[in-house]
Design a protein around this motif. Structure first.
Motif, PDB file in Angstrom:
ATOM      1  N   ILE A 392       2.728 -37.335  24.359  1.00  0.00           N
ATOM      2  CA  ILE A 392       2.392 -36.141  23.575  1.00  0.00           C
ATOM      3  C   ILE A 392       1.002 -35.632  23.943  1.00  0.00           C
ATOM      4  N   SER A 393       0.038 -36.541  24.027  1.00  0.00           N
ATOM      5  CA  SER A 393      -1.343 -36.135  24.304  1.00  0.00           C
ATOM      6  C   SER A 393      -1.498 -35.554  25.702  1.00  0.00           C
ATOM      7  N   GLY A 394      -0.636 -35.941  26.626  1.00  0.00           N
ATOM      8  CA  GLY A 394      -0.742 -35.448  27.997  1.00  0.00           C
ATOM      9  C   GLY A 394       0.075 -34.197  28.275  1.00  0.00           C
ATOM     10  N   TRP A 395       0.812 -33.714  27.253  1.00  0.00           N
ATOM     11  CA  TRP A 395       1.688 -32.546  27.487  1.00  0.00           C
ATOM     12  C   TRP A 395       0.868 -31.262  27.545  1.00  0.00           C
ATOM     13  N   LYS A 396       1.283 -30.343  28.411  1.00  0.00           N
ATOM     14  CA  LYS A 396       0.661 -29.021  28.503  1.00  0.00           C
ATOM     15  C   LYS A 396       1.721 -28.023  28.930  1.00  0.00           C
ATOM     16  N   GLY A 397       1.818 -26.908  28.195  1.00  0.00           N
ATOM     17  CA  GLY A 397       2.812 -25.900  28.507  1.00  0.00           C
ATOM     18  C   GLY A 397       2.206 -24.688  29.182  1.00  0.00           C
ATOM     19  N   SER A 398       3.049 -23.698  29.455  1.00  0.00           N
ATOM     20  CA  SER A 398       2.556 -22.471  30.091  1.00  0.00           C
ATOM     21  C   SER A 398       1.961 -21.505  29.078  1.00  0.00           C
ATOM     22  N   LEU A 399       2.452 -21.558  27.815  1.00  0.00           N
ATOM     23  CA  LEU A 399       1.931 -20.681  26.769  1.00  0.00           C
ATOM     24  C   LEU A 399       1.057 -21.436  25.769  1.00  0.00           C
ATOM     25  N   ILE A 400       1.272 -22.736  25.681  1.00  0.00           N
ATOM     26  CA  ILE A 400       0.553 -23.580  24.724  1.00  0.00           C
ATOM     27  C   ILE A 400      -0.198 -24.665  25.488  1.00  0.00           C
ATOM     28  N   ASP A 401      -1.454 -24.886  25.105  1.00  0.00           N
ATOM     29  CA  ASP A 401      -2.278 -25.855  25.831  1.00  0.00           C
ATOM     30  C   ASP A 401      -2.048 -27.296  25.399  1.00  0.00           C
ATOM     31  N   SER A 402      -1.658 -27.497  24.144  1.00  0.00           N
ATOM     32  CA  SER A 402      -1.536 -28.873  23.654  1.00  0.00           C
ATOM     33  C   SER A 402      -0.434 -28.959  22.610  1.00  0.00           C
ATOM     34  N   LEU A 403      -0.092 -30.182  22.268  1.00  0.00           N
ATOM     35  CA  LEU A 403       1.020 -30.455  21.360  1.00  0.00           C
ATOM     36  C   LEU A 403       0.606 -31.549  20.395  1.00  0.00           C
ATOM     37  N   SER A 404       1.000 -31.386  19.130  1.00  0.00           N
ATOM     38  CA  SER A 404       0.713 -32.408  18.113  1.00  0.00           C
ATOM     39  C   SER A 404       1.937 -32.591  17.232  1.00  0.00           C
ATOM     40  N   VAL A 405       2.271 -33.831  16.945  1.00  0.00           N
ATOM     41  CA  VAL A 405       3.388 -34.127  16.042  1.00  0.00           C
ATOM     42  C   VAL A 405       2.934 -35.157  15.023  1.00  0.00           C
ATOM     43  N   ALA A 406       3.609 -35.144  13.879  1.00  0.00           N
ATOM     44  CA  ALA A 406       3.421 -36.194  12.874  1.00  0.00           C
ATOM     45  C   ALA A 406       4.716 -36.980  12.783  1.00  0.00           C
ATOM     46  N   TYR A 407       4.612 -38.295  12.668  1.00  0.00           N
ATOM     47  CA  TYR A 407       5.832 -39.085  12.537  1.00  0.00           C
ATOM     48  C   TYR A 407       5.590 -40.287  11.626  1.00  0.00           C
ATOM     49  N   GLY A 408       6.668 -40.758  11.057  1.00  0.00           N
ATOM     50  CA  GLY A 408       6.657 -41.978  10.266  1.00  0.00           C
ATOM     51  C   GLY A 408       7.867 -42.795  10.635  1.00  0.00           C
ATOM     52  N   TRP A 409       7.745 -44.106  10.643  1.00  0.00           N
ATOM     53  CA  TRP A 409       8.873 -44.932  11.061  1.00  0.00           C
ATOM     54  C   TRP A 409       9.019 -46.138  10.144  1.00  0.00           C
ATOM     55  N   VAL A 410      10.224 -46.684  10.140  1.00  0.00           N
ATOM     56  CA  VAL A 410      10.514 -47.883   9.359  1.00  0.00           C
ATOM     57  C   VAL A 410      11.638 -48.634  10.070  1.00  0.00           C
ATOM     58  N   SER A 411      11.625 -49.943   9.956  1.00  0.00           N
ATOM     59  CA  SER A 411      12.657 -50.771  10.590  1.00  0.00           C
ATOM     60  C   SER A 411      13.528 -51.421   9.524  1.00  0.00           C
TER      61      SER A 411
END
Length: 575
Positions: A392-411
């Motif tokens: 996610i931190s290394g992603w870069k698009g043509s119209l957007i410079d960066s990307l951020s997501v929120a996530y939660g997980w459980v097992s």
């Protein structure tokens, strides 16, 4: 995602209209049957399936829908249908053409195909349903022509000549004499056949040479001439879909020519017809019905079916549920446009596919909401998530410079007694906590947004999200006492708005105008003209008196001409 919405959507085929159009245009019904120990069988049918069953537009429970289908199977067809169900429960894909009594059209030939999944307490069977009455009756007519033609040799070969242009291969088999006459065949089969062999050896030789190893057993069973007389007793036609090495999917069939006194065939025509393109089209339609168009991920419908397939608790000990939400999508849509917003969503999906894809399935369950169901295998989940963060931190698009997501997980290991739904609620709560922390760093007060939402709920007596394209409603805030049949409440917004007026809740003087402006066709045209809000004033009944209220309907963020999604607010003006 609210729990009550999940309950409302269980068993419903409420996917986007584009998917329904694809399935409907193919005249193919999609269904799911649930067979659980100690419970009545249930059938969940999409709109096309309901039309094929002749129950469209009628209120039906899943139990009643199953009964509508099952009791109308003709007595002669019932054993073969039950056999198909048994085959599916054994894990095989099975198809069956049988006679079914339509409530208005009478006896029709239909074709069903599907497979099942063993779950705790029973089975879930999924498949499709076609009306193939014209096709089957045409094939029966051809078989009848062939039977009539055997009395005249010249006419007989004339009919075979006509069929030669339809079928991939035609062989006339005399079961009593154990002989074969090759009428027409493609070079592939001609090279295989040793005409000095008997009929049984010839069939075995052909099927062994042309069939894939995985399908050879069923191909040999279908073409076993020693069992054919009993299987084809009193039948004009017997067919089976098989897979060839070079042809792909093809239909093998036996047509009755002559029979003994017991109705068992003594002479048959064996035919093959390639239908690989048709079969792949069916598979493509099934795939499209479960795939999100923008991202290529599984869609909400596939998510609901897979979640219910677990039937309470996940079976895998290393089961992981991840709830994911893209940060800042609304801001991007508002400032840079929806193309940039789509790039943000597809960018997040690319990262999910690369990191989560090898370990499980990923679903788009909302505009910027995703769920990943993983089995962690030999990889610790923290390593998987660390790789996801890096991607996610290394992603870069043509119209957007960066990307951020929120996530939660459980097992499952963390909460072994929880159902999949309960695990999902835990993961979602953790995702929202992560999202709040993200916005706090950005200087955005999400707690203030929550307080504003609560204040809004106090101001308005009803808040609903409605869709006048699909005729559905989702309750956001509403007194439980209002959600009763006596006050006209229905999950269909058209029925609820109309019944609310006609059950006496609207003052008689205001009723005609109320019904006019709350009519779905009126609202569709109103908002299609570019309007952004609609205000409806009327007096509604409270106990023994009437009070003035305002109904305000405004465009939702995801509103479009093809998906008219709106918010409906009701405020008591006299209060």
């Amino acid at each position: 995602m609210q729990d009550n919405n999940n309950v409302q959507e269980r068993g419903e085929f409420t996917d986007i209209s584009e998917i329904r159009d694809i399935v409907s245009s193919a005249h193919m019904g999609i269904w799911r049957i649930e067979l659980f120990d100690g419970e009545e069988p249930r059938m969940f049918a999409d709109e096309t399936m309901k039309k094929l069953l002749g129950i469209d537009g009628q209120e039906r429970t899943p139990e009643k829908t199953y009964t509508d289908w099952f009791v109308n199977i003709t007595p002669e067809a019932l054993p073969s249908v039950l056999h198909s169900v048994e085959q599916m429960q054994k894990g095989f894909y099975d198809e069956n053409t049988y006679q079914w009594m339509h409530p208005t059209k009478g006896v029709r030939y239909v074709r069903c195909g599907g497979t099942s999944q063993k779950v705790e307490g029973g089975y879930i069977i999924r498949g499709y349903h076609y009306d193939v009455d014209e096709f089957v009756r045409r094939q029966q007519a051809q078989a009848a022509m062939l039977q009539h033609a055997i009395s005249d040799k010249n006419e007989y070969y004339s009919v075979l000549g006509t069929l030669g242009g339809i079928f991939y291969s035609i062989h006339v088999i005399d079961l009593c004499a154990d002989t074969v006459i090759e009428y027409t065949t493609k070079n592939e089969i001609r090279k295989i056949v040793n005409h000095t062999d008997g009929a049984a050896e010839m069939m075995h030789e052909i099927m062994t040479a042309v069939s894939f190893d995985d399908h050879l057993e069923e191909a040999l069973a279908f073409t076993d001439l020693s069992t054919l007389p009993e299987r084809m007793k009193n039948k004009k036609l017997l067919t089976k879909q098989l897979v060839g090495r070079n042809t792909g999917w093809f239909i093998a069939g036996f047509i009755m020519m002559e029979a003994d006194a017991e109705g068992k065939p003594t002479k048959v025509i064996f035919t093959t017809r390639v239908n690989d393109a048709e079969k792949k089209q069916q598979e493509q339609l099934l795939h499209k019905s479960q795939t999100d168009e923008l991202t290529g991920l599984y869609n909400r419908r596939a998510y609901e079916e897979d979640i219910y397939a677990h039937n309470d608790k996940p079976e895998e000990d290393d089961f992981i549920y991840i709830s994911i939400d893209v940060n800042g999508l609304k801001v991007i849509n508002d400032t840079k446009g929806h193309m940039a917003g789509d790039e943000l969503i597809t960018g997040a999906c690319q990262c999910m596919k690369k990191i989560f894809g090898p370990h499980g399935r990923i679903y788009r369950v909302g505009g910027d909401e995703f769920v990943a169901i993983l089995v962690k295998d030999v990889y610790p989940v923290k390593d998987i998530l660390a790789a996801f963060d890096e991607e996610i931190s290394g992603w870069k698009g043509s119209l957007i410079d960066s990307l951020s997501v929120a996530y939660g997980w459980v097992s499952k290991e963390e909460s072994p007694e929880s159902s999949v739904r309960q695990l999902g609620a835990i993961a979602e709560e953790r995702m929202y906590a992560a999202k709040t922390a993200h916005y706090r760093k950005q200087g955005v007060d999400r707690r203030g947004q929550q307080d504003a939402h609560k204040a809004l709920c106090r101001l308005y007596t009803k808040i609903l999200k409605i869709n006048i394209t699909d005729d559905t409603c989702q309750v956001i805030n509403m007194d439980v006492g209002e959600m009763t049949p006596e006050k006209g409440f229905s999950e269909k917004i058209s029925e609820w708005l109309t019944a609310f007026g006609t059950t006496g809740q609207v003052h008689p003087v205001d009723l005609a105008e109320y019904l006019r402006v709350t009519n779905l066709e009126y609202m569709k045209n109103y908002f299609a003209d570019g309007k952004t809000s609609l205000h409806i004033f009327h007096r509604r009944k409270y106990d023994d008196s009437y009070k003035q209220v305002m109904m305000e309907i405004i465009l939702a963020e995801d509103y479009s001409e093809d998906n008219q999604s709106l918010f409906l607010y009701v405020k008591d003006i006299d209060r």
